[in-house]
Scaffold this active site. Structure first.
Site, mmCIF file in Angstrom:
data_model
loop_
_atom_site.group_PDB
_atom_site.id
_atom_site.type_symbol
_atom_site.label_atom_id
_atom_site.label_comp_id
_atom_site.label_asym_id
_atom_site.label_seq_id
_atom_site.Cartn_x
_atom_site.Cartn_y
_atom_site.Cartn_z
ATOM 1 N N HIS A 14 0.863 -1.181 0.000
ATOM 2 C CA HIS A 14 0.000 0.000 0.000
ATOM 3 C C HIS A 14 0.901 1.233 0.000
ATOM 4 O O HIS A 14 1.859 1.303 0.771
ATOM 5 C CB HIS A 14 -0.915 -0.001 1.225
ATOM 6 C CG HIS A 14 -1.839 1.169 1.259
ATOM 7 N ND1 HIS A 14 -2.716 1.449 0.225
ATOM 8 C CD2 HIS A 14 -2.013 2.154 2.182
ATOM 9 C CE1 HIS A 14 -3.393 2.556 0.521
ATOM 10 N NE2 HIS A 14 -2.980 2.996 1.697
ATOM 11 N N HIS A 67 -2.951 9.292 0.932
ATOM 12 C CA HIS A 67 -2.958 8.081 0.118
ATOM 13 C C HIS A 67 -4.333 7.866 -0.488
ATOM 14 O O HIS A 67 -5.301 8.528 -0.136
ATOM 15 C CB HIS A 67 -2.485 6.864 0.927
ATOM 16 C CG HIS A 67 -3.116 6.681 2.268
ATOM 17 N ND1 HIS A 67 -3.840 5.562 2.612
ATOM 18 C CD2 HIS A 67 -3.118 7.469 3.379
ATOM 19 C CE1 HIS A 67 -4.248 5.662 3.867
ATOM 20 N NE2 HIS A 67 -3.827 6.809 4.356
ATOM 21 N N CYS A 72 -3.442 2.869 -5.359
ATOM 22 C CA CYS A 72 -2.637 3.713 -4.487
ATOM 23 C C CYS A 72 -1.240 3.967 -5.043
ATOM 24 O O CYS A 72 -0.673 5.054 -4.851
ATOM 25 C CB CYS A 72 -2.547 3.108 -3.085
ATOM 26 S SG CYS A 72 -1.835 1.436 -3.050
#
Length: 198
Positions: free
Chosen positions: A42, A54, A164
């Protein structure tokens, strides 16, 4: 020639093992944390003062795995930043702990490397580096992330087309790219290729 190969190998190995002390983070850093036993990562942009911007799953889109049936619909808001998991998504700003937490585990933070040597890129091409050059200053990176946060205009989350890593790479370079998903797509295509029975 051997020295160059050795240096590229060592640079590649640094990508695999390099963890970051959160105290060493600087605004504009592209960081990531592994999830699901290291099967994916991530990504986000470190803003400042312990906060990360994010891109998360938007409503109606599936993550890598569907949410567990035993996971509650909502969880208490984070006392540090107010983030409440499972209450929406898109471009968000959370504390570093919310960024790196998966279930109840706080995962290590890693730097994402730009301008990776080709050998290092091939050694660990799973969302840890790319060969793109970072063309923006740290201030420009944070500004790009904040503008996308304010407008919440990065589009719908899509696991392979707009995730992301695309977001963080765009903030750093102006280019939407995800080597993590490109790598997995290539692996899937290889397994789908018909076998030649000559």
């Amino acid at each position: 020639m051997m020295n160059k190969i050795k240096k590229e190998f060592e640079d590649g190995m640094k990508l695999i093992w390099k963890k970051v002390d959160p105290k060493d983070l600087k605004p504009g850093d592209h960081i990531y944390a592994y999830r699901l036993y290291g099967s994916y990562s991530h990504h986000g942009i470190y803003a400042e003062d312990g906060y990360v911007i994010h891109f998360t799953r938007t409503e109606g889109k599936e993550a890598i795995l569907p949410r567990s049936r035993v996971e509650p619909e909502t969880v208490p808001a984070c006392p540090e930043c107010g983030y409440q998991k499972n209450t929406g998504g898109g471009v968000i700003k959370t504390c570093l702990d919310c960024f790196r937490r998966a279930r109840k585990t706080l995962h290590s933070i890693h730097y994402f490397m730009y301008g990776a040597p080709q050998l290092g890129f091939l050694l660990k091409n799973s969302g840890t580096c790319n060969t793109l050059s970072c063309t923006r200053s740290p201030q420009e990176v944070v500004k790009a992330a904040n503008e996308l946060l304010k407008s919440d205009d990065f589009g719908e989350y899509d696991l392979t087309g707009n995730n992301c890593e695309h977001f963080a790479t765009y903030c750093k370079t102006g280019v939407r790219a995800s080597v993590q998903t490109a790598f997995y797509d290539a692996c899937l295509m290889k397994h789908k290729e018909p076998k030649n029975h000559s």
